[in-house]
Scaffold this active site. Structure first.
Site, PDB file in Angstrom:
ATOM      1  N   HIS A  96      12.684  -0.183   5.657  1.00 34.87           N
ATOM      2  CA  HIS A  96      11.105  -0.385   4.432  1.00 34.87           C
ATOM      3  C   HIS A  96      11.082   0.691   3.763  1.00 34.87           C
ATOM      4  CE1 HIS A  96       9.739  -4.329   5.481  1.00 34.87           C
ATOM      5  NE2 HIS A  96       9.910  -3.524   6.405  1.00 34.87           N
TER       6      HIS A  96
HETATM    7  O1  RIB Z   1       4.899  -3.769   5.789  1.00 32.26           O
HETATM    8  C1  RIB Z   1       5.952  -2.858   5.857  1.00 32.26           C
HETATM    9  C2  RIB Z   1       5.145  -1.445   6.047  1.00 32.26           C
HETATM   10  O2  RIB Z   1       4.283  -1.669   7.051  1.00 32.26           O
HETATM   11  C3  RIB Z   1       6.070  -0.078   6.319  1.00 32.26           C
HETATM   12  O3  RIB Z   1       5.056   0.861   5.428  1.00 32.26           O
HETATM   13  C4  RIB Z   1       5.865   0.355   7.382  1.00 32.26           C
HETATM   14  O4  RIB Z   1       6.185   1.268   8.007  1.00 32.26           O
HETATM   15  C5  RIB Z   1       4.410  -0.742   7.400  1.00 32.26           C
HETATM   16  O5  RIB Z   1       3.682   0.285   7.422  1.00 32.26           O
END
Ligand code: RIB
Ligand code: CA
Length: 313
Positions: free
Chosen positions: A243
């Site tokens: 992500h």
């Molecule tokens: O949904 C994904 C996000 O939530 C990313 O930033 C992961 O690190 C968590 O913080």
């Protein structure tokens, strides 16, 4: 090319760690003015510790790391140890940092930096819940017009939610903060699950991290080995979505990403859909666009960039 001068706001989190490593490996494109930790994946004490562990892994104990808000604006903290492990950075064994936390609150660092630096010269890169950013905007509204851009990881539309059926984790943890940020008028680029779920760390890609041969490559491969188990089991995918590095990769190679400038509103009333990003992808609402919402990424290009840069550390 003009460098991006950024503050990374983060809740490490293995994927946050990779985003930070990518930024620190790319000094030609990115100057990290500071890192601000926020409660999210794990409580604040751990995110502030993990941020420093990552800086020292990158050989950058000089980076200023500040602790910020330890809970959302108006809700109880929800964490994600089930994904990231009890330390928030399970996988590699990283030594406790020798570098200290900076004195002062992260929110004040954000405010002071934006007031000190030339208007339009600082980009905010939130990788976790938006609590610190919203608090800074509430405490010092004058800084909003001085922000160059916000590039954040959060939200979802076609991919729907990952922590609830409707909401992505970062927005869900602090929807009131997200509402403040998306209503701020600051230019926002959003990396939602719609994009990050196309950036999957397949075995071949993780093998390429390990094959870099430096301690960073091995550590990133070990982080992936840990956090991919949850997503692969949940989605039946061939790898876990990476992500947060989509944010720092965008600063280096914006051409790897594609999206639309649309209206994005945050659900803050219904518990059923709390934290949902209502993205007007088809522009049917008539509401004014307030964000560039990314929908696609050149995944091979993304991982090629990431692997090449991690090899520099
Ligand atoms: O949904 C994904 C996000 O939530 C990313 O930033 C992961 O690190 C968590 O913080
Ligand atoms: Ca994160």
């Amino acid at each position: 090319m003009e460098r991006h001068r950024i503050i990374i706001d983060t809740d490490p989190g293995q994927d946050d760690a990779v985003a930070i490593l990518l930024a620190l490996a790319s000094p030609e494109e990115i100057e990290v003015l500071g890192i601000t930790a926020v409660a999210g994946n794990v409580p604040l004490a751990l995110t502030a510790l993990n941020a420093r562990k990552v800086c020292e892994l990158a050989g950058r104990p000089d980076v200023k790391v500040f602790a910020g808000c330890d809970r959302p604006l108006g809700r109880e903290l929800v964490t994600a140890e089930h994904v990231h492990g009890k330390t928030g950075l399970d996988g590699p064994v990283l030594p406790d940092p020798e570098m200290p936390l900076q004195d002062g609150h992260a929110v004040d660092f954000i405010i002071d930096t934006l007031r000190r630096e030339p208007a339009g010269s600082v980009t905010l890169c939130p990788l976790g819940p938006l609590t610190n950013i919203a608090m800074a905007f509430e405490k010092a509204p004058d800084i909003m017009e001085r922000v160059r851009e916000i590039v954040l990881m959060g939200g979802a539309y076609f991919q729907v939610g990952n922590i609830t059926p409707a909401a992505e984790f970062n927005i869900f943890v602090d929807p009131q903060a997200a509402k403040i940020v998306f209503a701020s008028g600051v230019e926002i680029t959003v990396m939602p699950l719609d994009v990050t779920h196309k950036a999957l760390v397949t075995k071949a890609r993780n093998d390429a991290f390990r094959a870099i041969g430096n301690r960073v490559g091995v550590a990133v491969a070990e982080m992936t080995d840990f956090f991919e188990r949850f997503d692969k089991e949940k989605y039946g995918s061939e790898g876990a979505p990476l992500h947060d590095p989509c944010v720092t990769a965008y600063l280096i190679r914006p051409d790897l990403f594609a999206g639309r400038h649309i209206n994005v509103e945050i659900e803050t009333m219904s518990e059923l859909t709390m934290g949902m990003t209502v993205a007007d992808w088809w522009r049917v609402s008539g509401r004014a666009p307030n964000a560039t919402f990314m929908g696609d990424v050149d995944a091979d290009g993304f991982f090629t960039l990431l692997t090449e840069r991690l090899a520099r550390l």
